[in-house]
Design a protein around this motif. Structure first.
Motif, PDB file in Angstrom:
ATOM      1  N   MET A 145      20.446  27.959 -30.134  1.00  0.00           N
ATOM      2  CA  MET A 145      19.798  26.663 -30.107  1.00  0.00           C
ATOM      3  C   MET A 145      20.828  25.541 -30.328  1.00  0.00           C
ATOM      4  N   LEU A 146      21.815  25.809 -31.163  1.00  0.00           N
ATOM      5  CA  LEU A 146      22.814  24.796 -31.501  1.00  0.00           C
ATOM      6  C   LEU A 146      23.936  24.681 -30.477  1.00  0.00           C
ATOM      7  N   ILE A 147      24.309  25.783 -29.830  1.00  0.00           N
ATOM      8  CA  ILE A 147      25.487  25.739 -28.947  1.00  0.00           C
ATOM      9  C   ILE A 147      25.233  26.293 -27.558  1.00  0.00           C
ATOM     10  N   SER A 148      23.981  26.499 -27.176  1.00  0.00           N
ATOM     11  CA  SER A 148      23.713  27.171 -25.899  1.00  0.00           C
ATOM     12  C   SER A 148      24.102  26.346 -24.681  1.00  0.00           C
ATOM     13  N   ASP A 149      24.146  25.050 -24.820  1.00  0.00           N
ATOM     14  CA  ASP A 149      24.528  24.211 -23.696  1.00  0.00           C
ATOM     15  C   ASP A 149      26.004  24.411 -23.375  1.00  0.00           C
ATOM     16  N   ARG A 150      26.309  24.553 -22.123  1.00  0.00           N
ATOM     17  CA  ARG A 150      27.705  24.756 -21.682  1.00  0.00           C
ATOM     18  C   ARG A 150      28.627  23.682 -22.237  1.00  0.00           C
ATOM     19  N   TRP A 151      28.170  22.451 -22.215  1.00  0.00           N
ATOM     20  CA  TRP A 151      29.026  21.353 -22.641  1.00  0.00           C
ATOM     21  C   TRP A 151      29.300  21.386 -24.136  1.00  0.00           C
ATOM     22  N   LYS A 152      28.322  21.812 -24.932  1.00  0.00           N
ATOM     23  CA  LYS A 152      28.512  21.835 -26.385  1.00  0.00           C
ATOM     24  C   LYS A 152      29.637  22.780 -26.770  1.00  0.00           C
ATOM     25  N   VAL A 153      29.672  23.926 -26.145  1.00  0.00           N
ATOM     26  CA  VAL A 153      30.744  24.882 -26.447  1.00  0.00           C
ATOM     27  C   VAL A 153      32.104  24.288 -26.071  1.00  0.00           C
ATOM     28  N   LEU A 154      32.173  23.605 -24.947  1.00  0.00           N
ATOM     29  CA  LEU A 154      33.436  22.999 -24.520  1.00  0.00           C
ATOM     30  C   LEU A 154      33.817  21.814 -25.402  1.00  0.00           C
ATOM     31  N   ILE A 155      32.839  21.065 -25.884  1.00  0.00           N
ATOM     32  CA  ILE A 155      33.121  19.972 -26.825  1.00  0.00           C
ATOM     33  C   ILE A 155      33.691  20.552 -28.117  1.00  0.00           C
ATOM     34  N   ILE A 156      33.088  21.624 -28.614  1.00  0.00           N
ATOM     35  CA  ILE A 156      33.600  22.276 -29.817  1.00  0.00           C
ATOM     36  C   ILE A 156      35.016  22.765 -29.579  1.00  0.00           C
ATOM     37  N   ARG A 157      35.243  23.393 -28.428  1.00  0.00           N
ATOM     38  CA  ARG A 157      36.593  23.872 -28.087  1.00  0.00           C
ATOM     39  C   ARG A 157      37.615  22.743 -28.205  1.00  0.00           C
ATOM     40  N   ASP A 158      37.278  21.586 -27.647  1.00  0.00           N
ATOM     41  CA  ASP A 158      38.212  20.458 -27.675  1.00  0.00           C
ATOM     42  C   ASP A 158      38.383  19.890 -29.074  1.00  0.00           C
ATOM     43  N   LEU A 159      37.304  19.828 -29.842  1.00  0.00           N
ATOM     44  CA  LEU A 159      37.389  19.247 -31.181  1.00  0.00           C
ATOM     45  C   LEU A 159      38.021  20.192 -32.193  1.00  0.00           C
ATOM     46  N   GLN A 182      28.722  10.480 -18.282  1.00  0.00           N
ATOM     47  CA  GLN A 182      28.748   9.776 -19.560  1.00  0.00           C
ATOM     48  C   GLN A 182      27.426   9.982 -20.304  1.00  0.00           C
ATOM     49  N   LYS A 183      26.324   9.942 -19.569  1.00  0.00           N
ATOM     50  CA  LYS A 183      24.994  10.112 -20.156  1.00  0.00           C
ATOM     51  C   LYS A 183      24.840  11.487 -20.804  1.00  0.00           C
ATOM     52  N   VAL A 184      25.275  12.530 -20.106  1.00  0.00           N
ATOM     53  CA  VAL A 184      25.156  13.897 -20.619  1.00  0.00           C
ATOM     54  C   VAL A 184      26.079  14.100 -21.815  1.00  0.00           C
ATOM     55  N   LEU A 185      27.295  13.577 -21.746  1.00  0.00           N
ATOM     56  CA  LEU A 185      28.218  13.695 -22.872  1.00  0.00           C
ATOM     57  C   LEU A 185      27.648  12.991 -24.099  1.00  0.00           C
ATOM     58  N   THR A 186      27.144  11.789 -23.915  1.00  0.00           N
ATOM     59  CA  THR A 186      26.555  11.041 -25.029  1.00  0.00           C
ATOM     60  C   THR A 186      25.384  11.804 -25.643  1.00  0.00           C
ATOM     61  N   ALA A 187      24.514  12.357 -24.810  1.00  0.00           N
ATOM     62  CA  ALA A 187      23.355  13.105 -25.307  1.00  0.00           C
ATOM     63  C   ALA A 187      23.786  14.336 -26.098  1.00  0.00           C
ATOM     64  N   ASN A 188      24.792  15.042 -25.597  1.00  0.00           N
ATOM     65  CA  ASN A 188      25.279  16.232 -26.297  1.00  0.00           C
ATOM     66  C   ASN A 188      25.938  15.865 -27.616  1.00  0.00           C
ATOM     67  N   LEU A 189      26.737  14.806 -27.625  1.00  0.00           N
ATOM     68  CA  LEU A 189      27.386  14.381 -28.866  1.00  0.00           C
ATOM     69  C   LEU A 189      26.352  13.955 -29.912  1.00  0.00           C
ATOM     70  N   ARG A 190      25.336  13.234 -29.490  1.00  0.00           N
ATOM     71  CA  ARG A 190      24.274  12.812 -30.419  1.00  0.00           C
ATOM     72  C   ARG A 190      23.534  14.022 -30.989  1.00  0.00           C
ATOM     73  N   SER A 191      23.221  14.976 -30.125  1.00  0.00           N
ATOM     74  CA  SER A 191      22.531  16.188 -30.562  1.00  0.00           C
ATOM     75  C   SER A 191      23.380  16.968 -31.565  1.00  0.00           C
ATOM     76  N   MET A 192      24.661  17.077 -31.287  1.00  0.00           N
ATOM     77  CA  MET A 192      25.558  17.808 -32.174  1.00  0.00           C
ATOM     78  C   MET A 192      25.735  17.080 -33.505  1.00  0.00           C
ATOM     79  N   GLU A 193      25.725  15.765 -33.472  1.00  0.00           N
ATOM     80  CA  GLU A 193      25.801  14.990 -34.707  1.00  0.00           C
ATOM     81  C   GLU A 193      24.529  15.210 -35.536  1.00  0.00           C
ATOM     82  N   GLU A 194      23.378  15.174 -34.895  1.00  0.00           N
ATOM     83  CA  GLU A 194      22.103  15.405 -35.585  1.00  0.00           C
ATOM     84  C   GLU A 194      22.036  16.804 -36.189  1.00  0.00           C
TER      85      GLU A 194
END
Length: 108
Positions: free
Chosen positions: A15-29, A48-60
């Protein structure tokens, strides 16, 4: 507001990392703090919209923190939290598995 978490721990992790982008964001961070533009360039064809949404979700979810600098031009930096860094062994295992799969798939 407290989110209801699934009973299954695997489902909770997904639920927390299933999105492809979230895993790649974690990899980079995992390499350290990054600005929005650095993440966008590193991730390639993410909007930009998808990145912003993923970052907000990960922050929450408590996986990363966001720091806004009130300067001109304004900028924002993202850093993994302790919880975010705790995902490193999972990503390390994914790297190992991916490398082994790529090597073994040559024989298919």
């Amino acid at each position: 507001m407290v989110k209801e978490l699934p009973a299954c721990p695997v489902e909770t992790t997904l639920m927390l990392i299933s999105d492809r982008w979230k895993v790649l964001i974690i990899r980079d961070l995992l390499e350290g703090t990054k600005r929005f533009g650095e993440l966008k360039r590193s991730l390639g064809n993410i909007s930009q919209k998808v990145l912003t949404a993923n970052l907000r979700s990960m922050e929450e979810s408590g996986l990363l923190s966001r720091k806004v600098f009130a300067e001109v031009p304004p900028h924002v930096e993202y850093t993994l939290t302790k919880t975010g860094y705790s995902l490193k062994p999972i990503l390390d295992a994914m790297v190992k598995w991916g490398l082994e799969y790529k090597e073994n798939s040559k024989s298919y």
